[in-house]
Enzyme design. Structure first.
Site, PDB file in Angstrom:
ATOM      1  N   GLY A  56       0.836  -1.196   0.000  1.00  0.00           N
ATOM      2  CA  GLY A  56       0.000   0.000   0.000  1.00  0.00           C
ATOM      3  C   GLY A  56       0.867   1.240   0.000  1.00  0.00           C
ATOM      4  O   GLY A  56       2.005   1.215   0.488  1.00  0.00           O
ATOM      5  N   GLN A  61       3.131   9.817   1.298  1.00  0.00           N
ATOM      6  CA  GLN A  61       4.409   9.098   1.208  1.00  0.00           C
ATOM      7  C   GLN A  61       5.202   9.481  -0.035  1.00  0.00           C
ATOM      8  O   GLN A  61       6.380   9.142  -0.136  1.00  0.00           O
ATOM      9  CB  GLN A  61       4.168   7.584   1.234  1.00  0.00           C
ATOM     10  CG  GLN A  61       3.577   7.103   2.553  1.00  0.00           C
ATOM     11  CD  GLN A  61       3.440   5.606   2.575  1.00  0.00           C
ATOM     12  OE1 GLN A  61       2.437   5.072   2.121  1.00  0.00           O
ATOM     13  NE2 GLN A  61       4.446   4.912   3.075  1.00  0.00           N
ATOM     14  N   CYS A 118       6.491  -0.127   7.320  1.00  0.00           N
ATOM     15  CA  CYS A 118       6.011   1.006   6.518  1.00  0.00           C
ATOM     16  C   CYS A 118       7.151   1.484   5.628  1.00  0.00           C
ATOM     17  O   CYS A 118       8.290   1.613   6.098  1.00  0.00           O
ATOM     18  CB  CYS A 118       5.558   2.139   7.441  1.00  0.00           C
ATOM     19  SG  CYS A 118       5.015   3.612   6.560  1.00  0.00           S
ATOM     20  N   LEU A 119       6.852   1.759   4.373  1.00  0.00           N
ATOM     21  CA  LEU A 119       7.876   2.240   3.440  1.00  0.00           C
ATOM     22  C   LEU A 119       8.450   3.584   3.881  1.00  0.00           C
ATOM     23  O   LEU A 119       9.544   3.960   3.466  1.00  0.00           O
ATOM     24  CB  LEU A 119       7.284   2.369   2.027  1.00  0.00           C
ATOM     25  CG  LEU A 119       6.849   1.054   1.368  1.00  0.00           C
ATOM     26  CD1 LEU A 119       6.061   1.335   0.091  1.00  0.00           C
ATOM     27  CD2 LEU A 119       8.066   0.174   1.070  1.00  0.00           C
ATOM     28  N   HIS A 160      -3.878   0.854   7.785  1.00  0.00           N
ATOM     29  CA  HIS A 160      -2.551   1.483   7.734  1.00  0.00           C
ATOM     30  C   HIS A 160      -2.545   2.651   6.735  1.00  0.00           C
ATOM     31  O   HIS A 160      -2.068   3.753   7.052  1.00  0.00           O
ATOM     32  CB  HIS A 160      -1.519   0.413   7.340  1.00  0.00           C
ATOM     33  CG  HIS A 160      -0.111   0.901   7.232  1.00  0.00           C
ATOM     34  ND1 HIS A 160       0.901   0.444   8.052  1.00  0.00           N
ATOM     35  CD2 HIS A 160       0.479   1.805   6.394  1.00  0.00           C
ATOM     36  CE1 HIS A 160       2.037   1.056   7.724  1.00  0.00           C
ATOM     37  NE2 HIS A 160       1.812   1.874   6.721  1.00  0.00           N
ATOM     38  N   GLU A 161      -3.078   2.405   5.534  1.00  0.00           N
ATOM     39  CA  GLU A 161      -3.016   3.443   4.486  1.00  0.00           C
ATOM     40  C   GLU A 161      -3.937   4.616   4.799  1.00  0.00           C
ATOM     41  O   GLU A 161      -3.570   5.781   4.575  1.00  0.00           O
ATOM     42  CB  GLU A 161      -3.341   2.853   3.106  1.00  0.00           C
ATOM     43  CG  GLU A 161      -2.383   1.768   2.633  1.00  0.00           C
ATOM     44  CD  GLU A 161      -0.922   2.128   2.768  1.00  0.00           C
ATOM     45  OE1 GLU A 161      -0.572   3.314   2.615  1.00  0.00           O
ATOM     46  OE2 GLU A 161      -0.118   1.228   3.066  1.00  0.00           O
ATOM     47  N   HIS A 164      -2.468   6.921   7.207  1.00  0.00           N
ATOM     48  CA  HIS A 164      -1.536   7.878   6.580  1.00  0.00           C
ATOM     49  C   HIS A 164      -2.268   9.143   6.141  1.00  0.00           C
ATOM     50  O   HIS A 164      -1.720  10.245   6.222  1.00  0.00           O
ATOM     51  CB  HIS A 164      -0.893   7.267   5.324  1.00  0.00           C
ATOM     52  CG  HIS A 164       0.365   6.489   5.575  1.00  0.00           C
ATOM     53  ND1 HIS A 164       1.484   7.055   6.123  1.00  0.00           N
ATOM     54  CD2 HIS A 164       0.695   5.195   5.313  1.00  0.00           C
ATOM     55  CE1 HIS A 164       2.443   6.134   6.197  1.00  0.00           C
ATOM     56  NE2 HIS A 164       1.988   4.999   5.711  1.00  0.00           N
TER      57      HIS A 164
HETATM   58 ZN    ZN Z   1       2.980   3.194   5.676  1.00  0.00          ZN
END
Ligand code: ZN
Length: 204
Positions: A56, A61, A118-119, A160-161, A164
């Site tokens: 995701g 991000q 998480c990226l 999670h997304e 964000h």
């Molecule tokens: Zn993330």
């Protein structure tokens, strides 16, 4: 140019924790702007950026404060994972899709605990409790409304997304004593029972 090259060409740098854009609530995308070149190009770039590296990606991000996320959990990711883990995590492949202006409702709040990464918090994992089942309403990239119900890993990805998009990172919700670096996660903790990890780290 192959599709692969094309994808790499579009990839954007992923913003890391420390950039305020990850901590600000995002803005709704005006419906009449969804078809614009600007938004469509952003969606293509987000899809390219996510491809092969995660499940995701939310617009903050890539440094953009708009309420947009891309989700995908392709079968290739599951090939190296043991079947019993996939089953325990209720994780099945999810075809790529785009969420614009999503709204999430918890359907079953019973918390489920798994390691998450998480990226934008590169190099770490931690156990994060997430609701078992959620309902999401959003617009697709044509601006059409859709709704979906998700459980298990798919529900985790959505939580999670969409977090964000509200300026929230998993570190705000994690069991802090379970924070591990990605290398030790791969070597030692990835296949371990969460209850065991919690007991070892005093996270009960
Ligand atoms: Zn993330």
């Amino acid at each position: 140019m192959s599709p692969e090259d094309d994808r790499d060409e579009l990839r954007l740098p992923i913003v890391q924790a420390g950039d305020p854009v990850l901590r600000r609530p995002t803005r709704l995308v005006p419906v009449d702007e969804i078809a614009s070149d600007r938004i469509q190009a952003l969606l293509d770039a987000m899809i390219a950026t996510l491809s092969g590296v995660g499940v995701g990606l939310a617009a903050p991000q890539v440094g953009v404060d708009l309420r947009i996320a891309v989700i995908e959990d392709p079968p290739e990711y599951h090939a190296q994972m043991p079947d019993d883990l996939l089953e325990a995590q209720d994780r099945t492949p999810v075809e790529r899709y785009v969420l614009i202006n999503p709204e999430l409702t918890v359907v079953d709040a019973k918390p489920v605990e798994w390691f998450e990464g998480c990226l934008s918090v590169d190099g770490y994992r931690a156990v994060v409790p997430r609701a078992t089942a959620v309902h999401v309403r959003a617009l697709d990239r044509e601006g059409q409304p859709f709704e979906l119900d998700a459980t298990g890993w798919h529900a985790r990805i959505l939580q999670h997304e969409i977090d964000h998009l509200d300026g929230c990172l998993y570190v705000d919700r994690m069991l802090t004593r379970t924070l591990v670096d990605s290398e030790s996660y791969s070597e030692r903790w990835g296949g371990d029972a969460i209850d065991h990890v919690k007991a070892l780290f005093g996270a009960d």
